[in-house]
Design an enzyme around this catalytic site. Structure first.
Site, PDB file in Angstrom:
ATOM      1  N   CYS A 135      38.811  54.303 -33.395  1.00 55.12           N
ATOM      2  CA  CYS A 135      38.945  54.357 -31.908  1.00 55.12           C
ATOM      3  C   CYS A 135      38.618  55.814 -31.397  1.00 55.12           C
ATOM      4  O   CYS A 135      37.887  55.734 -30.374  1.00 55.12           O
ATOM      5  CB  CYS A 135      40.156  53.826 -31.293  1.00 55.12           C
ATOM      6  SG  CYS A 135      41.706  54.765 -31.902  1.00 55.12           S
ATOM      7  N   LYS A 210      52.728  47.626 -35.604  1.00 55.09           N
ATOM      8  CA  LYS A 210      52.490  48.608 -34.375  1.00 55.09           C
ATOM      9  C   LYS A 210      52.315  47.707 -33.146  1.00 55.09           C
ATOM     10  O   LYS A 210      51.276  46.761 -33.269  1.00 55.09           O
ATOM     11  CB  LYS A 210      51.104  49.151 -34.817  1.00 55.09           C
ATOM     12  CG  LYS A 210      50.439  49.907 -33.541  1.00 55.09           C
ATOM     13  CD  LYS A 210      49.289  50.949 -34.096  1.00 55.09           C
ATOM     14  CE  LYS A 210      48.511  51.467 -32.862  1.00 55.09           C
ATOM     15  NZ  LYS A 210      47.482  52.067 -33.543  1.00 55.09           N
ATOM     16  N   LYS A 263      56.128  51.007 -35.154  1.00 53.34           N
ATOM     17  CA  LYS A 263      55.618  51.934 -33.987  1.00 53.34           C
ATOM     18  C   LYS A 263      55.490  51.439 -32.887  1.00 53.34           C
ATOM     19  O   LYS A 263      54.843  50.132 -32.832  1.00 53.34           O
ATOM     20  CB  LYS A 263      54.462  52.773 -34.528  1.00 53.34           C
ATOM     21  CG  LYS A 263      53.527  53.272 -33.478  1.00 53.34           C
ATOM     22  CD  LYS A 263      52.089  53.862 -33.877  1.00 53.34           C
ATOM     23  CE  LYS A 263      51.351  54.266 -32.664  1.00 53.34           C
ATOM     24  NZ  LYS A 263      49.858  54.150 -32.927  1.00 53.34           N
TER      25      LYS A 263
HETATM   26  C1  PBG Z   1      44.952  55.038 -33.148  1.00 51.45           C
HETATM   27  C2  PBG Z   1      46.377  55.531 -33.056  1.00 51.45           C
HETATM   28  C3  PBG Z   1      46.965  55.396 -31.650  1.00 51.45           C
HETATM   29  C4  PBG Z   1      48.085  55.880 -32.054  1.00 51.45           C
HETATM   30  C5  PBG Z   1      48.330  56.406 -33.260  1.00 51.45           C
HETATM   31  N1  PBG Z   1      47.125  55.958 -33.767  1.00 51.45           N
HETATM   32  C6  PBG Z   1      46.810  55.074 -30.563  1.00 51.45           C
HETATM   33  C7  PBG Z   1      46.503  53.522 -30.213  1.00 51.45           C
HETATM   34  O1  PBG Z   1      46.634  52.677 -30.979  1.00 51.45           O
HETATM   35  O2  PBG Z   1      45.981  53.166 -28.931  1.00 51.45           O
HETATM   36  C8  PBG Z   1      49.440  56.192 -30.861  1.00 51.45           C
HETATM   37  C9  PBG Z   1      50.270  57.365 -30.985  1.00 51.45           C
HETATM   38  C10 PBG Z   1      50.968  57.846 -29.944  1.00 51.45           C
HETATM   39  O3  PBG Z   1      50.882  57.121 -28.678  1.00 51.45           O
HETATM   40  O4  PBG Z   1      51.828  58.766 -29.951  1.00 51.45           O
HETATM   41  N2  PBG Z   1      44.901  53.746 -33.320  1.00 51.45           N
HETATM   42 ZN    ZN Z   2      42.940  53.290 -33.297  1.00 51.48          ZN
END
Ligand code: PBG
Ligand code: ZN
Length: 340
Positions: A135, A210, A263
């Site tokens: 991303c 996640k 997470k």
């Molecule tokens: C990338 C990623 C994200 C986070 C960790 N790896 C953002 C998302 O998935 O949009 C979030 C970490 C945070 O908010 O501290 N995929």
């Molecule tokens: Zn991502």
């Protein structure tokens, strides 16, 4: 009968007396199943492709986007205080770096691979984790390669993500942590690591559970990774999906994950507990994400509570739920607050 006047009823009152077990700071600490230590922390670092960058992220108090030229002097004092591990995120800022395939993710001259090499050289004791996702590098900001209709092409995404993970591992990362949520990526990464002969020296940490939601906003500011259209609800988990999270955890264990991550952390303590239950023989990690960190800061600033007290309470609760690894923006402060 002669002692009846002074004894208490064993069946009732004695078991109700708990204070004797925790009136002292030491005996209070004995009540924890796990003690918080510096070695449990992984510190997220945002590395840009402009050498001199040192940009405070307004929505993420006290955290920076750092250029490679700043990294060593930034990490030095933290290493002296006991920092053991970082989680690297690449932040391509230079124009023209992003494309539909996220080609820059494993650019050997890009920020993550360069940061791995630099940290290996300058801080040989540091355990380097790398977030693996597209991303930050895709023009559309989604965590994989898209079909014409805007949905994820799972197969192409998994092929690409696993190539990126292998590139990071070959550059010297001790741990690769895919956060993209494409189905089957853990198996694909493990197989490629085995093919390359590096599976035995690469930890595969899966962002298994996640959840999608509103807590990643400050991170997306820091990483420049907000999706340009739509959201991530078709690949990140729905917040009420406890059963789905359990299935994702079991799947990733079966696909070869060495560590399972949950997470966000604080609002998902039941999931951390489920992860520990399902993954009894694995270390469980929890990511206290950007929104959680910024909320605690905002509340402390508003006089709701003391920052340090809140940071301890939040983090110790994550441990109590079952995690022994915490990815946290509070890491530098805990290095000051903790003795070991
Ligand atoms: C990338 C990623 C994200 C986070 C960790 N790896 C953002 C998302 O998935 O949009 C979030 C970490 C945070 O908010 O501290 N995929
Ligand atoms: Zn991502």
């Amino acid at each position: 009968a002669s002692t009846a006047a002074t004894s208490v009823s064993i069946s009732g009152d004695i078991g109700s007396q708990l204070h004797g077990g925790y009136f002292h700071p030491l005996s209070r600490s004995w009540q924890a199943e796990r003690q918080l230590t510096k070695s449990m922390f992984i510190y997220p670092i945002f590395v840009t492709d402009r050498d001199d960058d040192m940009n405070l992220v307004p929505s993420l108090p006290g955290q920076y986007q750092l250029g490679l030229g700043r990294l060593v002097s930034f990490l030095e004092p933290l290493v002296r205080k006991g920092l053991r591990s970082v989680m690297l995120f690449g932040v391509p800022i230079r124009a023209g770096t992003k494309d539909a395939l996220g080609s820059a993710a494993d650019d050997p001259e890009g920020p993550v691979i360069q940061a791995i090499r630099l940290i290996r050289r300058r801080f040989p004791q540091m355990y380097i984790c790398t977030d693996v996702c597209l991303c930050e590098y895709t023009s559309h900001g989604h965590c994989g390669i898209l079909r014409d209709d805007g949905s994820l092409n799972n197969q192409l995404s998994v092929d690409r993500i696993s190539d990126v993970a292998v590139a990071y591992a070959k550059a010297g990362a001790h741990c690769v942590a895919p956060s993209d949520m494409n189905d089957g990526r853990i198996r694909a990464i493990k197989l490629k690591l085995m093919e390359e002969g590096i599976a035995h020296k690469t930890t595969l940490m899966s962002y298994s559970a996640k959840f999608s939601g509103c807590l990643y906003g400050p991170f997306r500011d820091a990483a420049g990774s907000a999706p340009s259209f739509g959201d991530r609800k078709c690949y990140q988990l729905p917040p009420s999906g406890r059963g789905l999270a359990r299935r994702a955890i079991v799947r990733d264990i079966n696909e070869g994950a060495d560590v399972i991550m949950v997470k966000p952390a604080g609002q998902y303590l039941d999931i951390i507990s489920d992860a520990k239950d399902l993954g009894k023989d694995l270390p469980i990690a929890a990511y206290q994400v950007s929104g959680e960190y910024s909320m605690i800061h905002a509340a402390a600033k508003a006089g709701v509570f003391d920052l340090k007290a809140a940071a301890f309470e939040a983090t110790e609760s994550i441990l109590r739920a079952g995690a022994t690894i915490v990815v946290s923006y509070f890491t530098p402060q805990f290095l000051d607050w903790l003795e070991n």
